[in-house]
Every structure is written in C-alpha cells, then in structure tokens.
Design an enzyme around this catalytic site. Structure first.
Site, mmCIF file in Angstrom:
data_model
loop_
_atom_site.group_PDB
_atom_site.id
_atom_site.type_symbol
_atom_site.label_atom_id
_atom_site.label_comp_id
_atom_site.label_asym_id
_atom_site.label_seq_id
_atom_site.Cartn_x
_atom_site.Cartn_y
_atom_site.Cartn_z
ATOM 1 N N TYR A 44 0.143 4.278 -9.055
ATOM 2 C CA TYR A 44 1.421 4.508 -9.797
ATOM 3 C C TYR A 44 2.568 3.474 -9.754
ATOM 4 O O TYR A 44 3.528 3.430 -10.539
ATOM 5 C CB TYR A 44 1.933 5.869 -9.350
ATOM 6 N N GLY A 45 2.321 2.645 -8.715
ATOM 7 C CA GLY A 45 3.604 2.162 -8.180
ATOM 8 C C GLY A 45 4.021 0.857 -9.094
ATOM 9 O O GLY A 45 5.372 0.502 -9.160
ATOM 10 N N CYS A 47 5.336 4.977 1.567
ATOM 11 C CA CYS A 47 4.294 5.042 0.672
ATOM 12 C C CYS A 47 3.070 5.659 1.486
ATOM 13 O O CYS A 47 2.564 5.062 2.633
ATOM 14 C CB CYS A 47 3.631 3.759 0.082
ATOM 15 N N THR A 48 2.316 6.803 0.934
ATOM 16 C CA THR A 48 1.492 7.597 1.751
ATOM 17 C C THR A 48 0.404 6.774 2.308
ATOM 18 O O THR A 48 -0.262 6.836 3.323
ATOM 19 C CB THR A 48 0.807 8.704 0.995
ATOM 20 N N HIS A 49 -0.015 5.611 1.243
ATOM 21 C CA HIS A 49 -1.087 4.944 1.844
ATOM 22 C C HIS A 49 -1.016 4.087 3.185
ATOM 23 O O HIS A 49 -1.952 3.633 3.590
ATOM 24 C CB HIS A 49 -1.445 3.973 0.484
ATOM 25 N N SER A 105 -1.024 10.155 -5.989
ATOM 26 C CA SER A 105 -1.904 9.526 -6.841
ATOM 27 C C SER A 105 -3.264 8.991 -6.468
ATOM 28 O O SER A 105 -3.972 8.628 -7.434
ATOM 29 C CB SER A 105 -1.271 7.811 -7.163
ATOM 30 N N CYS A 154 3.264 11.733 -2.499
ATOM 31 C CA CYS A 154 3.493 10.569 -3.169
ATOM 32 C C CYS A 154 4.988 10.066 -3.480
ATOM 33 O O CYS A 154 5.814 10.851 -4.114
ATOM 34 C CB CYS A 154 2.751 10.386 -4.657
ATOM 35 N N ASN A 155 5.407 9.201 -2.490
ATOM 36 C CA ASN A 155 6.601 8.599 -2.664
ATOM 37 C C ASN A 155 6.971 8.238 -4.235
ATOM 38 O O ASN A 155 8.499 8.588 -4.416
ATOM 39 C CB ASN A 155 6.963 7.595 -1.831
#
Ligand code: DGL
Length: 292
Positions: free
Chosen positions: A39-40, A206-208, A8, A70-71
């Site tokens: 997106y979350g 979460c990738t972030h 995202s 993106c998870n």
C-alpha cells in the site's frame, strides 16, 4: 462475534501475534490484502478504498471490531472512514461495530500520555529534545501523522520520519536476509544523516518491519530503545474492550487467516517469525459471507 485484524499483507501478523497472546479466548479473523500489497506507494484515495473494502470483509465475517494493524491504512484512511463511512455503515448493519488503528497506541507509547491529553503550551524553553526516529512506508511518512500528533502533545519530543519505499515488499516476498540487512542499514544511516545525529528512540512504524526488528536492532546504535507497536496495540485494545462491553470479542479461541491473494502457506521469513506453518484461506466476496 470476533476481532478482525487488517493489514496490506503479512506484516500485521506481528500485531495479531501479540493480540492473541493478550486475548487467548477471543476469536480472531486476520485479513491480508495481498492482492493489493504494498500500500505504501499508492495514492491516498486508493488506500482509503482498499481499507474500506478490507473492513467490510471483516465485518461480513462477523467481526465486531477491526484493528487496522497497517500503519499506512491507519494513517491515511482511518479518520476519513470514521467520519464519512462508518456511521452510515453501522446504521445499515444494525449492530455495534468499530474500527481502531495503530497510530493512537503508538502515540501514547511515544509520548507517555493518554491520547485525550490536552497539550499545555509551555512558555519555558525546552532544555533537551528527545529525538524519535520513525521508519515507515512513504504514504505514512507523507501523512506526517506521527510528527503532528506528537507535536500536539509534547514540545520536548521531536519526530523525524524515514520513508522506506521497498522494505515492506521485500519482507512480503521473502527477500534474502543480506539484502534486508543492507536495506535496513541504509535507512538507519539516512535517518541519522537527516537528523544530524542518532535518534534517542525509534518506532518501527510499519507492521512488516517488526518481522525484521532484529536487523533494526543491529543497525541502530546499541541500546537504542525501540517502541514496539504490537505490545502498545494489545495494551490499548485491553483498555478499549474494558470500557466498551458492546464489542464482543468472542470466546471460542478460533483463529482464521484470510487473504485476497493466493491462498495457502506463507513465505519462510513469515513462518519463522510466526513459529508454525500458516495456512491462509481465500477471502470470499462480502455478499457470500455476510453474517449480519
Ligand atoms: N504493513 C503496512 C504498514 O504498516 C504497509 C506495508 C505496505 O503495504 O506498503 O504500513
């Protein structure tokens, strides 16, 4: 052909970074859907549509495989797209393409078992439960994917998820480090309260969050093992490519970074993580770049 990496926003660069290290000769196209991030907190149907659009863009750029770093996209949309959209799309395209996610490698790393492992229902009482805390977006937490998939495979591992509603947005917008540290500490404390004790292991789901992995390390009890998705995903992709020579990763070593948002340089937090300036190009509409 090339490998597409979708997120995202900029969080998926944490996964991209490890994939590039593992496959230096492969060609990569990274797509950040920054026009629609985060997106979350979105409804599931929107996440499915946005993820499909992201995959179409990457396939139109000539990717043979798309990795949903993106998870949120992988947890909410991947199975639906594999079942309802991908088979017909593949036929229309007339070449082998596939979409892989980040959940399978994470489950394999968390359980120590291959994805295909059939769980045996053990009658013996489980003596000790290994508690894994997952930090993720609200949409990933609501999907319960990590709880469900671990539970199918291991009775002695219990998953507790902690939704972190604003953290990805804060990282995406370069929030001050003190604010990020306070948010991370708050989520670690909330998870501990929910479990009733500290987790034995943690997943940054979460990738972030990989971009502030050091802050999670500071907030968790010293020495808490953390399952890092980028490494797990790189290992899983290596196994997949060895078994599926029909997906050509390319051999020109090219790296392209596309965004649906504002093209140009990325924020300082992300550049520090990346270690070099990062210039994103504007993602063109699918019809303008179709290479099929
Ligand atoms: N980076 C994404 C993930 O791994 C989602 C962040 C967001 O857009 O909310 O879940």
């Amino acid at each position: 052909m090339s490998i597409g990496v979708f997120d995202s926003g900029v969080g998926g660069l944490s996964v991209h970074h490890k994939l590039v290290e593992r496959f230096p000769k492969a060609d990569f196209v990274y797509l950040a859907d920054q026009a629609n991030t985060p997106y979350g907190g979105r409804p599931g149907e929107e996440i499915v549509e946005l993820t499909k659009a992201g995959c179409e863009r990457l396939f139109a750029e000539g990717c043979s495989l798309v990795v949903l770093a993106c998870n949120t996209a992988a947890s909410v949309a991947l199975r639906r797209l594999q079942q309802t959209w991908l088979p017909g799309y593949r036929r229309r395209l007339g070449r082998p393409v596939n979409v892989l996610g980040i959940v399978v490698p994470t489950i394999e790393a968390a359980t120590g078992l291959p994805w295909a492992h059939e769980a045996e229902r053990l009658d013996d009482k489980v003596e000790k439960v290994d508690v894994v805390g997952v930090f993720s977006t609200p949409a990933t937490a609501a999907s319960r994917v990590y709880e469900i998939e671990v539970d199918k495979r291991r009775q002695d591992v219990a998953v507790f998820s902690e939704p972190c509603p604003d953290l990805a947005r804060m990282i995406e917008t370069n929030a001050p480090r003190e604010a990020l540290a306070a948010a991370v500490a708050g989520h670690v404390a909330a998870l501990k309260k929910r479990i009733g004790r500290n987790p034995d292991r943690a997943i940054l789901g979460c990738t972030h969050y990989e971009i502030v992995a050091d802050l999670f390390g500071q907030a968790l009890p010293p020495g808490t093992p953390v399952i890092h998705q980028p490494e797990a995903t790189a290992e899983a992709l290596a196994r997949y490519l060895a078994q599926h020579p029909e997906y050509d990763p390319g051999d020109g070593g090219s790296r392209r970074f596309l965004t649906t948002g504002t093209p140009g340089p990325q924020n300082g937090l992300v550049e520090t993580f990346w270690g070099a300036p990062l210039l994103f190009e504007a993602a063109q509409p699918v019809a303008a770049v179709q290479k099929i």
